[in-house]
Design a protein around this motif. Structure first.
Motif, PDB file in Angstrom:
ATOM      1  N   MET A   1     -29.262  -9.493 -28.356  1.00  0.00           N
ATOM      2  CA  MET A   1     -28.125  -8.637 -28.034  1.00  0.00           C
ATOM      3  C   MET A   1     -27.001  -8.921 -29.030  1.00  0.00           C
ATOM      4  O   MET A   1     -26.744 -10.069 -29.386  1.00  0.00           O
ATOM      5  N   GLY A   2     -26.385  -7.844 -29.517  1.00  0.00           N
ATOM      6  CA  GLY A   2     -25.309  -8.001 -30.487  1.00  0.00           C
ATOM      7  C   GLY A   2     -25.759  -7.976 -31.932  1.00  0.00           C
ATOM      8  O   GLY A   2     -24.927  -8.023 -32.834  1.00  0.00           O
ATOM      9  N   ALA A   3     -27.070  -7.882 -32.160  1.00  0.00           N
ATOM     10  CA  ALA A   3     -27.565  -7.864 -33.544  1.00  0.00           C
ATOM     11  C   ALA A   3     -27.293  -6.531 -34.231  1.00  0.00           C
ATOM     12  O   ALA A   3     -27.396  -6.427 -35.454  1.00  0.00           O
ATOM     13  N   GLY A   4     -26.953  -5.503 -33.446  1.00  0.00           N
ATOM     14  CA  GLY A   4     -26.619  -4.204 -34.040  1.00  0.00           C
ATOM     15  C   GLY A   4     -27.738  -3.181 -33.943  1.00  0.00           C
ATOM     16  O   GLY A   4     -27.725  -2.188 -34.674  1.00  0.00           O
ATOM     17  N   LYS A   5     -28.683  -3.387 -33.048  1.00  0.00           N
ATOM     18  CA  LYS A   5     -29.857  -2.510 -32.998  1.00  0.00           C
ATOM     19  C   LYS A   5     -29.500  -1.048 -32.716  1.00  0.00           C
ATOM     20  O   LYS A   5     -30.017  -0.143 -33.370  1.00  0.00           O
ATOM     21  N   THR A   6     -28.589  -0.826 -31.766  1.00  0.00           N
ATOM     22  CA  THR A   6     -28.226   0.549 -31.418  1.00  0.00           C
ATOM     23  C   THR A   6     -27.393   1.193 -32.520  1.00  0.00           C
ATOM     24  O   THR A   6     -27.673   2.319 -32.949  1.00  0.00           O
TER      25      THR A   6
ATOM     26  N   PRO B   1     -35.263  11.326 -34.931  1.00  0.00           N
ATOM     27  CA  PRO B   1     -34.532  11.153 -33.671  1.00  0.00           C
ATOM     28  C   PRO B   1     -34.279   9.675 -33.399  1.00  0.00           C
ATOM     29  O   PRO B   1     -35.017   8.807 -33.874  1.00  0.00           O
ATOM     30  N   PHE B   2     -33.236   9.390 -32.619  1.00  0.00           N
ATOM     31  CA  PHE B   2     -32.928   8.019 -32.214  1.00  0.00           C
ATOM     32  C   PHE B   2     -32.916   7.928 -30.699  1.00  0.00           C
ATOM     33  O   PHE B   2     -32.444   8.842 -30.010  1.00  0.00           O
ATOM     34  N   VAL B   3     -33.410   6.803 -30.179  1.00  0.00           N
ATOM     35  CA  VAL B   3     -33.352   6.567 -28.746  1.00  0.00           C
ATOM     36  C   VAL B   3     -33.135   5.080 -28.490  1.00  0.00           C
ATOM     37  O   VAL B   3     -33.644   4.236 -29.231  1.00  0.00           O
ATOM     38  N   ASP B   4     -32.347   4.780 -27.474  1.00  0.00           N
ATOM     39  CA  ASP B   4     -32.107   3.400 -27.048  1.00  0.00           C
ATOM     40  C   ASP B   4     -32.927   3.172 -25.786  1.00  0.00           C
ATOM     41  O   ASP B   4     -32.752   3.888 -24.791  1.00  0.00           O
TER      42      ASP B   4
ATOM     43  N   GLN C   1     -42.334  10.789 -33.326  1.00  0.00           N
ATOM     44  CA  GLN C   1     -41.901   9.763 -34.285  1.00  0.00           C
ATOM     45  C   GLN C   1     -40.379   9.631 -34.223  1.00  0.00           C
ATOM     46  O   GLN C   1     -39.658  10.628 -34.270  1.00  0.00           O
ATOM     47  N   GLN C   2     -39.875   8.401 -34.079  1.00  0.00           N
ATOM     48  CA  GLN C   2     -38.440   8.220 -33.925  1.00  0.00           C
ATOM     49  C   GLN C   2     -38.033   6.781 -34.221  1.00  0.00           C
ATOM     50  O   GLN C   2     -38.875   5.943 -34.544  1.00  0.00           O
ATOM     51  N   ILE C   3     -36.743   6.516 -34.125  1.00  0.00           N
ATOM     52  CA  ILE C   3     -36.210   5.161 -34.231  1.00  0.00           C
ATOM     53  C   ILE C   3     -35.861   4.705 -32.820  1.00  0.00           C
ATOM     54  O   ILE C   3     -35.137   5.401 -32.104  1.00  0.00           O
ATOM     55  N   VAL C   4     -36.367   3.533 -32.420  1.00  0.00           N
ATOM     56  CA  VAL C   4     -36.109   3.023 -31.072  1.00  0.00           C
ATOM     57  C   VAL C   4     -35.384   1.685 -31.163  1.00  0.00           C
ATOM     58  O   VAL C   4     -35.863   0.760 -31.832  1.00  0.00           O
TER      59      VAL C   4
END
Length: 197
Positions: free
Chosen positions: A30-35, A48-51, A92-95
């Motif tokens: 947490m806090g690494a900047g993933k989102t 596309p992006f999804v959290d 296909q997306q960034i998660v």
């Protein structure tokens, strides 16, 4: 500099380098900047992006903190695994994943089988500063955040190290991290092409 960024972006979208045939999954504490990085990376690669935490909250109709409080971490991890599995089976997306997702053996196996994992690795000072901005981290409500994050970093590093790619997440512009990811993907693709020759 702007021209080189444009060229890299064009390369990524037209040559579909390593990983872009699969969903890219960002892992790390947490806090690494993933989102934040994930959103910028998705824009850069026109994906596309999804959290995953947001998807879990939508499915449960509760916040992550509420799920932890009402049902415990084990139930949360089970739901997390199901949601991430669905995301990996979709388009296909960034998660961006929660900090504990890649630690779960079954979830990690799913990600390694169907996605391309990238570990965003940040030092403790950065993690403490970033996580202090939001009071929504269930695991940080039980004691001193720095001590908890240090303990989690030591425990989880061997699991994060199993990711396909490791990228440092420094205390600078998030675009710098995106650049490192793009370069790592291009390098991975270059190595893959060389191995085919």
């Amino acid at each position: 500099m702007a021209q080189s960024k444009t060229n890299r972006s064009t390369y990524m979208s037209t040559h579909a380098p390593h990983g872009l045939r699969r969903t890219i999954v960002l892992v790390g504490l947490m806090g690494a900047g993933k989102t934040t990085v994930g959103r910028r990376l998705a824009k850069r690669l026109s994906l596309p992006f999804v959290d995953s935490d947001h998807e879990i909250e939508k499915a449960a109709g509760m916040s992550v903190a509420e799920i932890f409080e009402c049902f415990g971490e084990a139930d949360f991890r089970s739901g997390e695994r199901r949601v991430i599995g669905r995301l990996l089976d979709g388009k296909q997306q960034i998660v961006a994943t929660g900090g504990g997702a890649f630690i779960n053996e079954e979830t990690r196996a799913l990600i390694k089988e169907k996605g391309l994992s990238i570990w965003l690795d940040a030092d403790i000072d950065i993690l403490v500063e970033r996580t202090a901005r939001r009071d929504t981290r269930p695991l940080l409500k039980t004691g001193n955040p720095r001590e908890i994050l240090s303990k989690l970093a030591a425990e989880r590093a061997p699991f994060y190290a199993q990711a396909d790619i490791k990228v440092p997440s420094s205390d600078g512009p998030h675009e710098d991290v995106v650049e490192r990811i793009v370069e790592a993907l291009q390098k991975a693709e270059s190595g893959k092409e060389t191995s085919r020759e």
